[in-house]
Design a protein around this motif. Structure first.
Motif, PDB file in Angstrom:
ATOM      1  N   SER A  76       4.287   5.530  -5.591  1.00 52.56           N
ATOM      2  CA  SER A  76       4.393   5.520  -7.058  1.00 52.56           C
ATOM      3  C   SER A  76       3.268   6.325  -7.713  1.00 52.56           C
ATOM      4  N   ALA A  77       2.132   6.470  -7.025  1.00 52.01           N
ATOM      5  CA  ALA A  77       1.026   7.266  -7.553  1.00 52.01           C
ATOM      6  C   ALA A  77       1.193   8.757  -7.246  1.00 52.01           C
ATOM      7  N   GLY A  78       2.286   9.110  -6.585  1.00 49.42           N
ATOM      8  CA  GLY A  78       2.557  10.513  -6.283  1.00 49.42           C
ATOM      9  C   GLY A  78       1.780  11.052  -5.100  1.00 49.42           C
ATOM     10  N   GLU A  79       1.263  10.180  -4.232  1.00 52.09           N
ATOM     11  CA  GLU A  79       0.453  10.614  -3.099  1.00 52.09           C
ATOM     12  C   GLU A  79       1.277  11.019  -1.878  1.00 52.09           C
TER      13      GLU A  79
ATOM     14  N   SER B  50       2.578   1.628  -3.366  1.00 49.34           N
ATOM     15  CA  SER B  50       1.579   2.024  -4.358  1.00 49.34           C
ATOM     16  C   SER B  50       1.275   3.521  -4.259  1.00 49.34           C
ATOM     17  N   ARG B  51       1.108   4.018  -3.059  1.00 52.83           N
ATOM     18  CA  ARG B  51       0.817   5.448  -2.868  1.00 52.83           C
ATOM     19  C   ARG B  51       1.992   6.315  -3.297  1.00 52.83           C
TER      20      ARG B  51
ATOM     21  N   GLU C 161       0.837  -1.204   0.000  1.00 53.99           N
ATOM     22  CA  GLU C 161       0.000   0.000   0.000  1.00 53.99           C
ATOM     23  C   GLU C 161       0.872   1.255   0.000  1.00 53.99           C
TER      24      GLU C 161
END
Length: 155
Positions: A15-18, A12-13, A9
């Protein structure tokens, strides 16, 4: 935490730029040890992502939990600030005799008088030590919050 999918998680965040401001891990007592182990593991797995300018760790009343070599290596690679209340016996538990060390910059919170506290920077493996049974109260998270507020922190 890995089995529960926390690692995936988080990655993933990222890599999504979050997480543009970086990753900040924190905890008190056992939670502090878990945050430190997680930071060390992430830094070992992906040092190009989890470098000291991107990942920070803040712990309160953390027990020792890594060997000397690991502590010295992580001290150089992980941006970590450890808060230690004077008299808290937990950071002193499982000490040198068993080969466990702290890593990160330690700051000891010390009582000056009834309403004022101060903090000082200490060495990497610093921990105050006391045998007084009533000092276990210095370990409570609420005591850390109260003392940091009286050090001039925000309420």
């Amino acid at each position: 935490l890995w089995a529960a999918g926390v690692r995936e998680e988080l990655l993933s965040r990222i890599s999504a730029g979050e997480c543009p401001g970086g990753v900040h891990l924190s905890g008190h007592s056992l939670g502090a040890a878990v945050a430190s182990v997680m930071a060390g593991t992430l830094q070992n797995e992906a040092p190009e992502t989890f470098h000291p300018y991107y990942m920070s760790v803040y712990t309160f009343g953390e027990p020792r939990m890594v060997d000397d070599d690991t502590a010295n290596r992580l001290h150089q690679r992980v941006n970590k600030l450890r808060w230690v209340n004077w008299g808290d016996p937990i950071p002193a538990a499982v000490g040198d005799a068993f080969g466990y060390k702290h890593f990160g910059t330690a700051r000891e919170i010390y009582k000056k008088n009834e309403e004022n506290y101060t903090f000082t920077v200490k060495h990497q493996d610093y921990t105050s030590f006391t045998l007084a049974p009533n000092k276990i109260l210095a370990h409570k998270s609420s005591v850390y919050q109260e003392r940091l507020t009286k050090c001039g922190g925000t309420k």
